[in-house]
Design a protein around this motif. Structure first.
Motif, PDB file in Angstrom:
ATOM      1  N   GLU A 242       0.793  -1.225   0.000  1.00 57.33           N
ATOM      2  CA  GLU A 242       0.000   0.000   0.000  1.00 57.33           C
ATOM      3  C   GLU A 242       0.826   1.276   0.000  1.00 57.33           C
ATOM      4  N   GLY A 243       2.009   1.201   0.601  1.00 61.07           N
ATOM      5  CA  GLY A 243       2.829   2.403   0.638  1.00 61.07           C
ATOM      6  C   GLY A 243       2.317   3.388   1.680  1.00 61.07           C
ATOM      7  N   GLU A 244       3.225   4.161   2.240  1.00 63.73           N
ATOM      8  CA  GLU A 244       2.788   5.259   3.119  1.00 63.73           C
ATOM      9  C   GLU A 244       1.848   6.148   2.320  1.00 63.73           C
ATOM     10  N   TRP A 245       2.304   6.411   1.099  1.00 62.20           N
ATOM     11  CA  TRP A 245       1.517   7.174   0.148  1.00 62.20           C
ATOM     12  C   TRP A 245       1.236   6.266  -1.037  1.00 62.20           C
ATOM     13  N   LEU A 246       0.026   6.402  -1.565  1.00 60.18           N
ATOM     14  CA  LEU A 246      -0.356   5.498  -2.659  1.00 60.18           C
ATOM     15  C   LEU A 246       0.568   5.598  -3.865  1.00 60.18           C
ATOM     16  N   ARG A 247       1.157   6.765  -4.074  1.00 61.59           N
ATOM     17  CA  ARG A 247       2.028   6.890  -5.250  1.00 61.59           C
ATOM     18  C   ARG A 247       3.251   5.983  -5.141  1.00 61.59           C
ATOM     19  N   ASN A 248       3.572   5.518  -3.932  1.00 60.34           N
ATOM     20  CA  ASN A 248       4.722   4.628  -3.758  1.00 60.34           C
ATOM     21  C   ASN A 248       4.326   3.161  -3.578  1.00 60.34           C
ATOM     22  N   ALA A 249       3.062   2.870  -3.805  1.00 60.95           N
ATOM     23  CA  ALA A 249       2.615   1.482  -3.656  1.00 60.95           C
ATOM     24  C   ALA A 249       3.171   0.624  -4.800  1.00 60.95           C
ATOM     25  N   PHE A 250       3.208  -0.675  -4.563  1.00 62.93           N
ATOM     26  CA  PHE A 250       3.647  -1.618  -5.604  1.00 62.93           C
ATOM     27  C   PHE A 250       2.640  -1.595  -6.760  1.00 62.93           C
ATOM     28  N   ARG A 251       3.134  -1.438  -7.981  1.00 58.67           N
ATOM     29  CA  ARG A 251       2.255  -1.443  -9.161  1.00 58.67           C
ATOM     30  C   ARG A 251       2.665  -2.614 -10.048  1.00 58.67           C
ATOM     31  N   TRP A 252       1.817  -3.624 -10.119  1.00 59.53           N
ATOM     32  CA  TRP A 252       2.240  -4.862 -10.794  1.00 59.53           C
ATOM     33  C   TRP A 252       2.546  -4.645 -12.272  1.00 59.53           C
ATOM     34  N   LYS A 253       1.832  -3.730 -12.918  1.00 60.45           N
ATOM     35  CA  LYS A 253       2.056  -3.570 -14.356  1.00 60.45           C
ATOM     36  C   LYS A 253       3.450  -3.018 -14.650  1.00 60.45           C
ATOM     37  N   GLU A 254       4.001  -2.346 -13.675  1.00 56.17           N
ATOM     38  CA  GLU A 254       5.348  -1.824 -13.881  1.00 56.17           C
ATOM     39  C   GLU A 254       6.404  -2.846 -13.473  1.00 56.17           C
ATOM     40  N   SER A 255       5.962  -4.003 -13.043  1.00 55.25           N
ATOM     41  CA  SER A 255       6.925  -5.020 -12.598  1.00 55.25           C
ATOM     42  C   SER A 255       6.918  -6.225 -13.538  1.00 55.25           C
ATOM     43  N   ILE A 256       6.288  -6.096 -14.705  1.00 53.87           N
ATOM     44  CA  ILE A 256       6.287  -7.225 -15.657  1.00 53.87           C
ATOM     45  C   ILE A 256       6.974  -6.791 -16.955  1.00 53.87           C
TER      46      ILE A 256
END
Ligand code: AHR
Length: 634
Positions: A242-256
């Motif tokens: 989730e991240g402290e802030w949503l902008r730092n949350a894990f984004r799966w599309k950027e990890s494939i």
């Protein structure tokens, strides 16, 4: 202890009872850990911090300003990863400005600066990949050296004409180490005047788990294999997902997709950068879910930040990103290869769908924000509509009250507490509601923490074993359990204790790890009815049996003595089928040590471990067992 081994008195335990929770980035579990990339900020040169969007740390320059200048430019050929390194070499091998011996350039010290860097071992091969561009011919030396560069362990050269490298070109080299050094670094140097752009520099040992030269650190995967996890919860708990802030949350599309195209991100809870080389696909496949034989449990963000700094309004959660992203992630995992996201998975080399059966909606955010209930319900119904058979895990605790929202599982966590508390919580589910529609419990994070645990004590492990015995007995309700956290790199201990401890070249299991190994046989085993005839607050026992096909043996396993006195326990076993499985012997397995606060260490990695003590032939139906103080015997 009376054990009723007759069929009517026994029941099978869930196949998924014991698994692992892998929080990708806490304690450098993934980057600088299980993911065997040796280069930190591996050449995207875009690692950022909370306030600095992009930097080249920990890359450093070899040479002074009169011989080389280094800067970053947004000129990479990778669209999602635009920053490249521009190196202007001012010196040369001849002429007025002669380069220092060894040339000038840049080096990467791996993840731990001068303290512990990349582990290089004599005879092992290392695959180095880099992207390069230059208007002129190049002669770039790529070497693995000692931490100050004085000793070369392995070296090779990229020699290319100007026409070869006038556009971005990928170069791959295989370096064989002629020496060993756990504190080494990767150097890119030259003594030829001119400008060179570099991007995406990666170095990995060739002996990564299963996939050569790109993947997981084999010794750490072996440790996971030994505990036979039946599921893997990933990529994190609240903090990473989730991240402290949503902008730092894990984004799966950027990890494939290709690793060079992954932008990486800054994890603002545990405060470090990850290049996301270990991404959603790798979790589902390589070394993890598929290779371990573990079912994936995919935890995703439902529009709430962990510290609840921000949240997404339910009315915009779909068009914004979260909900559609979640639906797409399920399609990526299980969709037909012709579907939009299934085809992306197929293009990554895996046309067969992954066996994704469980998803968790958020983590530790139950009712914590105004939009939580709205968001939860939108996710729940949208997922059930699109994928009716997917099982959904709510992070609201349903053990003491009936939940006010639909779910298949409730997550009972976080159980991070003292040893006495955890031991007594072995009875937590004895009285949990079994009425109403069936909702399974998932105990997704537990461990003894604080002074009882140190950095992983026997005391902590015994309490955890007691707690787990209680969960086995309640496995009509509890279907999944996982200890947390799984890994710690000693160079960046953000959470204490952990199951597996490692540095760049060593590893050991804490006593808690050995407990996990012990319970490896429980998933899918048969729980027998058992009753302790004494009233004890320090003794707990369950009786389970399982068939070891290879050894053709049926095992029965039993009990923890949490108290400080020795106990003599008489075990009566009734109802064994005499033709099939009479008790013919007793193997005693214990977890104990001289001192209850004993820990394992790199120097003494098995001070506290499971010991297989002796085998009594023909022990008959009644057995007497001596339980040492503070011990786990079976
Ligand atoms: O396991 C460590 C942390 O504990 C996880 O990130 C979070 O889910 C919990 O608070």
């Amino acid at each position: 202890l009376i054990v009723d081994a007759s069929q009517g008195a026994s029941r099978p335990m869930p196949e998924t009872l014991f698994g692992i929770f892998f929080e990708q980035e806490i304690n450098h579990a993934g980057a600088g850990g299980l993911w065997d990339e040796l280069v930190s900020n591996r050449g995207g040169f875009e690692a950022g911090g909370p306030n600095t969007p992009s930097n080249i740390d920990p890359w450093s320059i070899i040479g002074d300003e009169s011989s080389v200048t280094v800067s970053t430019e947004r000129s990479s050929c990778f669209e999602r990863n635009k920053v490249a390194l521009r190196m202007e070499v001012l010196c040369d091998s001849r002429g007025a400005n002669i380069c220092p011996s060894g040339g000038v350039g840049v080096y990467n010290p791996g993840f731990w600066g001068i303290f512990l860097c990349q582990n290089i071992e004599q005879g092992k091969k290392y695959k180095v990949v880099l992207y390069v561009r230059s208007p002129g011919a190049i002669d770039l030396s790529v070497s693995l050296t000692s931490s100050n560069g004085s000793r070369t362990l392995a070296s090779s050269n990229v020699i290319a004409s100007s026409s070869d490298v006038s556009n971005w070109t990928k170069k791959e080299l295989l370096l064989e180490a002629k020496g060993t050094d756990p504190h080494s670094r990767l150097q890119l140097t030259t003594a030829r005047k001119g400008v060179i752009w570099l991007d995406q520099v990666s170095a990995m040992p060739l002996d990564t788990y299963k996939v050569q030269g790109h993947g997981f650190r084999s010794d750490l995967v072996e440790m996971l294999l030994d505990i036979k996890p039946r599921f893997i919860r990933f990529p994190g708990g609240g903090c990473f997902v989730e991240g402290e802030w949503l902008r730092n949350a894990f984004r799966w599309k950027e990890s494939i997709g290709p690793w060079e195209e992954r932008p990486g991100h800054f994890g603002d809870v545990w405060n470090y950068w990850t290049d996301d080389g270990l991404g959603y696909f790798e979790f589902l496949q390589v070394g993890l879910a598929e290779d371990l034989g573990a079912l994936p449990i995919w935890v995703f963000n439902n529009g709430i930040g962990i510290s609840h700094n921000d949240q997404v309004d339910t009315s915009t959660v779909l068009p914004f990103v979260q909900l559609q992203e979640a639906l797409d992630s399920i399609e990526f995992a299980r969709g037909d290869p012709d579907s939009r996201w299934g085809s992306v998975r197929a293009a990554m080399g895996h046309p067969e769908p992954f066996d994704l059966r469980f998803v968790a909606l958020g983590n530790e955010d139950c009712w914590k924000k105004n939009y939580w209930p709205g968001n939860y319900l939108r996710f729940y119904y949208a997922i059930k509509r699109a994928f009716p058979d997917i099982k959904i895990i709510s992070n609201c605790d349903g053990s003491s009250r009936q939940l006010d929202h639909p779910t298949d599982y409730y997550d009972f966590h976080v159980v991070y507490t003292s040893s006495s508390n955890l031991f007594s919580m072995s009875h937590k589910f004895d009285h949990a509601s079994r009425n109403g529609p069936k909702v399974w419990a998932f105990v997704s994070e537990y461990a003894v923490t604080g002074k009882d645990a140190g950095t992983g004590s026997l005391l902590a492990a015994l309490a955890e074993a007691g707690f787990l015995i209680g969960l086995e007995k309640n496995s009509d309700l509890v279907e999944m359990t996982s200890y947390a956290p799984l890994f710690v790199n000693v160079n960046d201990r953000r959470w204490n204790p952990d199951a597996i401890v490692f540095d760049s070249y060593r590893q050991y299991g804490t006593p808690s790890y050995w407990v996990q190994q012990f319970f490896a046989e429980s998933s899918g085993a048969t729980l027998l009815n058992s009753t302790l005839q004494i009233d004890s607050t320090s003794l707990i026992a369950s009786a389970i049996s399982w068939q070891d096909e290879k050894a053709d043996k049926k095992y029965i396993r039993i009990n923890v003595n949490f108290g400080s006195n020795a106990v003599t326990l008489r075990i009566y076993v009734d109802g064994m089928d005499p033709n099939v499985a009479r008790l013919s012997g007793l193997t005693e397995t214990v977890l104990r040590s001289d001192n209850v606060m004993d820990e394992n260490s790199f120097e003494n990695p098995e001070k506290v471990r499971l010991l297989f003590l002796f085998l009594l032939e023909n022990a008959g139906e009644d057995i007497e067992v001596e339980l040492s103080p503070h011990s786990f015997t079976s």
